[in-house]
Design a protein around this motif. Sequence first.
Motif, mmCIF file in Angstrom:
data_model
loop_
_atom_site.group_PDB
_atom_site.id
_atom_site.type_symbol
_atom_site.label_atom_id
_atom_site.label_comp_id
_atom_site.label_asym_id
_atom_site.label_seq_id
_atom_site.Cartn_x
_atom_site.Cartn_y
_atom_site.Cartn_z
ATOM 1 N N ASN A 23 -2.650 -49.168 27.817
ATOM 2 C CA ASN A 23 -1.540 -48.111 27.939
ATOM 3 C C ASN A 23 -0.916 -48.232 29.546
ATOM 4 O OD1 ASN A 23 -1.899 -47.343 25.023
ATOM 5 N ND2 ASN A 23 -4.230 -46.708 25.626
ATOM 6 N N GLY A 24 -0.936 -49.034 30.301
ATOM 7 C CA GLY A 24 -0.208 -49.431 31.665
ATOM 8 C C GLY A 24 -0.979 -47.958 32.082
ATOM 9 N N TRP A 25 -2.345 -47.662 32.203
ATOM 10 C CA TRP A 25 -3.385 -46.745 33.344
ATOM 11 C C TRP A 25 -2.645 -45.574 32.986
ATOM 12 C CZ3 TRP A 25 -7.291 -46.944 36.002
ATOM 13 C CH2 TRP A 25 -8.259 -47.702 35.774
ATOM 14 N N ASN A 26 -1.692 -44.959 31.843
ATOM 15 C CA ASN A 26 -1.189 -43.794 31.583
ATOM 16 C C ASN A 26 -2.260 -42.919 30.621
ATOM 17 O OD1 ASN A 26 -0.049 -41.626 29.815
ATOM 18 N ND2 ASN A 26 2.061 -42.673 29.832
ATOM 19 N N ILE A 27 -3.214 -42.201 31.384
ATOM 20 C CA ILE A 27 -4.385 -41.252 31.304
ATOM 21 C C ILE A 27 -3.647 -40.404 29.888
ATOM 22 C CG2 ILE A 27 -5.730 -39.154 32.417
ATOM 23 C CD1 ILE A 27 -5.803 -42.233 33.679
ATOM 24 N N SER A 28 -3.053 -39.759 29.787
ATOM 25 C CA SER A 28 -2.734 -38.903 29.190
ATOM 26 C C SER A 28 -2.554 -39.364 27.946
ATOM 27 C CB SER A 28 -1.284 -37.928 29.166
ATOM 28 O OG SER A 28 -1.686 -37.360 30.662
ATOM 29 N N LYS A 29 -2.056 -40.386 28.057
ATOM 30 C CA LYS A 29 -1.926 -41.788 25.733
ATOM 31 C C LYS A 29 -3.053 -42.106 25.872
ATOM 32 C CE LYS A 29 0.496 -45.372 24.120
ATOM 33 N NZ LYS A 29 1.956 -46.432 24.404
ATOM 34 N N ARG A 88 -8.181 -35.058 28.821
ATOM 35 C CA ARG A 88 -7.251 -35.866 30.503
ATOM 36 C C ARG A 88 -8.959 -35.692 30.675
ATOM 37 N NH1 ARG A 88 -2.571 -34.591 32.487
ATOM 38 N NH2 ARG A 88 -3.039 -35.562 34.479
ATOM 39 N N SER A 89 -8.896 -34.372 31.336
ATOM 40 C CA SER A 89 -10.300 -34.040 32.470
ATOM 41 C C SER A 89 -11.534 -34.596 31.829
ATOM 42 C CB SER A 89 -10.069 -31.942 32.154
ATOM 43 O OG SER A 89 -11.020 -31.909 31.135
ATOM 44 N N HIS A 90 -11.558 -35.020 30.559
ATOM 45 C CA HIS A 90 -13.149 -35.848 30.135
ATOM 46 C C HIS A 90 -12.958 -37.327 30.734
ATOM 47 C CE1 HIS A 90 -16.316 -36.240 26.855
ATOM 48 N NE2 HIS A 90 -16.645 -37.305 27.408
ATOM 49 N N LEU A 91 -11.787 -37.966 30.404
ATOM 50 C CA LEU A 91 -11.351 -39.082 30.833
ATOM 51 C C LEU A 91 -11.664 -39.255 32.389
ATOM 52 C CD1 LEU A 91 -10.600 -42.212 30.118
ATOM 53 C CD2 LEU A 91 -7.767 -41.132 29.709
ATOM 54 N N TYR A 92 -10.890 -38.534 32.819
ATOM 55 C CA TYR A 92 -10.850 -38.501 33.866
ATOM 56 C C TYR A 92 -13.028 -38.509 34.836
ATOM 57 C CZ TYR A 92 -6.413 -37.819 35.945
ATOM 58 O OH TYR A 92 -4.944 -38.665 36.060
ATOM 59 N N ASN A 93 -13.521 -37.670 34.382
ATOM 60 C CA ASN A 93 -14.753 -37.452 34.588
ATOM 61 C C ASN A 93 -15.539 -38.773 34.298
ATOM 62 O OD1 ASN A 93 -14.848 -35.007 35.477
ATOM 63 N ND2 ASN A 93 -15.175 -34.111 33.611
ATOM 64 N N LYS A 94 -15.109 -39.371 32.570
ATOM 65 C CA LYS A 94 -15.802 -41.053 32.753
ATOM 66 C C LYS A 94 -15.260 -41.905 33.562
ATOM 67 C CE LYS A 94 -17.176 -39.841 28.497
ATOM 68 N NZ LYS A 94 -19.320 -40.081 28.602
ATOM 69 N N MET A 95 -14.012 -41.860 34.168
ATOM 70 C CA MET A 95 -13.476 -42.608 35.033
ATOM 71 C C MET A 95 -14.434 -42.420 36.075
ATOM 72 S SD MET A 95 -9.044 -42.396 33.756
ATOM 73 C CE MET A 95 -8.984 -43.806 35.666
ATOM 74 N N LYS A 96 -14.622 -41.382 36.827
ATOM 75 C CA LYS A 96 -15.320 -41.162 38.021
ATOM 76 C C LYS A 96 -16.789 -41.864 37.566
ATOM 77 C CE LYS A 96 -16.847 -37.373 41.536
ATOM 78 N NZ LYS A 96 -16.357 -36.152 41.674
ATOM 79 N N LYS A 97 -17.184 -41.496 36.516
ATOM 80 C CA LYS A 97 -18.572 -42.202 36.446
ATOM 81 C C LYS A 97 -19.009 -43.033 36.130
ATOM 82 C CE LYS A 97 -22.375 -41.298 32.802
ATOM 83 N NZ LYS A 97 -22.635 -41.500 31.673
ATOM 84 N N TYR A 98 -17.633 -44.320 36.011
ATOM 85 C CA TYR A 98 -18.395 -45.320 35.192
ATOM 86 C C TYR A 98 -17.770 -45.852 37.074
ATOM 87 C CZ TYR A 98 -19.741 -44.125 30.585
ATOM 88 O OH TYR A 98 -20.154 -43.613 30.056
#
Length: 451
Positions: A420-426, A435-445
């Motif tokens: 998805n071309g690093w489109n966080i929202s999509k 989105r906040s959950h996805l950011y948390n996952k990205m930070k965690k991993y």
Amino acid sequence: MNKILIIDDEKEICESMKMILDYEGYQVNFSTSATKGLKFTEEDPPACLLLDIQMPEMSGFEVLRKVKESSPSISVIIISAHGSVENAVKATRLGAFDFIEKPIDRDKLLISVRNAIEQVKLLTENIEIKKSLEGSGDILGQSKSIKSILELIDKVAPLDTRVLITGENGTGKELVARAIHKKSQRKEKPFIEVNCAAIPNELIESELFGHEKGSFTGAANQRIGKFELANKGTIFLDEVVDMSQQAQAKVLRAIEDGKIERVGGSKKIDVDVRIISATNKELLEEIQKEKFREDLYHRLNVIPIIVPPLRERKDDIPILVDAFTKEITNRHKKPPVKFLDDSLKLLQEMTWSGNVRELKNIIERIIIIIDKKEIAKADIEFLLKPGQASMDDIIDDSNSFQEFKEKAERAFILKQLNENGWNISKTAELLDIQRSHLYNKMKKYGIEKGE
């Protein structure tokens, strides 16, 4: 589960033990005839059998041997006035649970019976757990080839004719063998499976036919072989081609004579077994290479059953997926999961070189990694691509289930971000998370753009 049978030619002893056990709430029956008592064990098997050694019709050891052949799950306690170490050792070797000397001590009797029945309960529970883990064992499918196999099973199962099952690894040859046994006249008797490919050539004869004490280095005790254990039942010789030439000769002799000899022994032992064999190899080619005896092939190949690979019965994949999904979610205590049409179509497009076994493993992997109630094509494409080795690497490199889940989740999120071309929202929307959950996952991993 609390049924007890007593076989002792002294009526007073039977009545005395019955009174003690009745008082404790057990259902107790007794026989002063070894022959009649043996018949009781076949018609209405007890959980526990109390058995005398010295009886006029036949010895308790003979009864014990026959009981273990016909109903191996019965716990047998030997009771005898001749409490020698030799008798106790012999009883244990023949499969007795315990040995009690006469006169019977009430407390010793109750403790032994309680423990024997507890063992039967545990064995029964283990069997049920194994069934729940392995599934129903049914042959699933509505394709023409599967219907033909099911019809053939119905025809040959009631007969004692030998069956040779051929097919690739993972197609379900063992399921066919078990289905034949379950529908046969021998269904209440043992089904003994032998994987000939997993047993070293120097041990295959001992495994099949047993051995006498001292017959070779390491043979410290007498051993009962699979043919004896399968007496009156069915023996399933899986990967039969991998059997040594000497073992093949002995199997041929057992078929012709209905008798076997233990390794190192000279006594002929009668065995009544139905032989079902299986192989994933071309037997005629193995015969030409002189790796398999042609005369044994003709003996085993009375009724041939060919199990087709999954790629030739792709219409059965939705049925298999549904059954595996229910089994796997139940086992892992997960809510029901549904595979959507586009995901089923994707599964049907695969070649499935590992056949039904591979499909089941993939379904379990998907259910564990894709934590959704409805699974679409987009959810599973990354797990099914030819470059699947990376997922295998994740499995191999994980030291715990939690570590495996985390590595798999990281790989899945990274794959979705890249697509998805690093489109966080999509990406968050497609993953059905905030989105906040996805950011948390990205930070965690430790997921960063450019990976």
